[in-house]
Design an enzyme around this catalytic site. Sequence first.
Site, short mmCIF file in Angstrom:
data_model
loop_
_atom_site.label_atom_id
_atom_site.label_comp_id
_atom_site.label_asym_id
_atom_site.label_seq_id
_atom_site.Cartn_x
_atom_site.Cartn_y
_atom_site.Cartn_z
N LYS A 98 30.69 77.17 29.48
CA LYS A 98 31.51 75.97 29.25
C LYS A 98 31.17 74.88 30.25
CE LYS A 98 34.56 72.90 28.35
NZ LYS A 98 36.00 73.08 28.35
N CYS B 122 37.09 66.81 31.27
CA CYS B 122 35.96 67.75 31.21
C CYS B 122 34.73 67.23 31.92
CB CYS B 122 35.64 68.08 29.75
SG CYS B 122 36.93 69.02 28.91
#
Length: 424
Positions: A203, A257
């Site tokens: 991720k 993110c």
Amino acid sequence: MKKICVIGLGYIGLPTSAIFANAGFEVVGVDVNEKVVQALNTGEIHIEENGLPELFKKVVQEGKFRASLVPEKADVFIIAVPTPIHEDYTANIDYVIDATKSILPYLEKGNAVIVESTIPPRTMDDVVAPIIREHGLDPEKDIYLAHCPERVLPGRILIELIENTRIVGGVTKEAAKKAADVYRAVVKGEVIETEAVTAEMSKLMENTFRDVNIALANELVKISQRIGVDAHKVIELANKHPRVNIHLPGPGVGGHCLAVDPYFIVEKAKEESLLIQTARHINNSMPYFVVEQIQRMTAELVSPKVAIFGLTYKGNTDDVRESPAIKIYELLKQHSRFEVRAYDPHVKQEQVSFPLSTLEEAVDGAHLVVILADHNEFKDMKAEDFATMKTKVIFDTKNCLHLDDESITVYKIGNLHSVKAIQE
């Protein structure tokens, strides 16, 4: 696995809750904000996301979802809380720790505990598992403990929660299988089982890849200004090569993110992550670069009026987390010569600490409009929308404006070598 308890009802936890509830699961959502909990139980949501208001109201009316301030016993616990960074750019995993501790009184053997929050490598093994072990349950035998990072794009969350590939990393193989089966009940895309640390790292690298690529484009913008070339045209032509895909430049990188996740890797391997750190430095420099260009454009004005269009980090959302637009607004306000107005059709007043203007208020008498978010509302603007500007100059940092009017000067962020100071 019929009942799911979701800890954290933000941009990920709430859509995730709705998807599982719509699939027939009994879902209890937990949040620390009492006003949010009360609103959710009436079917009203507190975030902006395509299709979510209708779906969420449906699952509440059907009795499949309810919100609570405290967890309950369940078959599956999903932790979807924020993981911000400290001032020294190290990960703040306090919310993940607190969320894990909050479910301990309700955990039973055979439960699955899944962390969706983005976390540094080895957090599942070195932080979450020991908390459960200290409570008296063996995280390798009694509980199915896994990490399944979210991988969705704001504005398409409901689609991508179902269609995207999901990576499920278990503390054990059995945990990976059990957690993966939970997602297979709703996900149409591939669900891949792996180790927890691999899922954590995959991720982080997804977002780091994009951050580094954007940094390359942003560095090209600076180079292009120096040597006198249009960076947008350069990127367009370079990307015609079948193995080249340069991302788009802009005023910086924001969101929870891309602007945060690379630091989670740096924290664990600082000496080895030089490229990642350089990319972060370049992208963090872009708000300052944008302000420098605004100063160039307004150098001949005594009291320039600047209208900021867009405060979110991404178009067509209401998400202002880590937004470079907020940073640019703050930097401009530090200069007493600027009168700054801010307009964003997606942002509510309670989301920001400074006053918001209407479109008409922002444009009226402005010397310069600076577009910092590629909202559809901005892409569709016409020349008449800028009729009340004092000097009709626009600085489009998102390359999203489509105007063909000789009375308006538009500077794109990738083509700044021709900038001339605004004259009243």
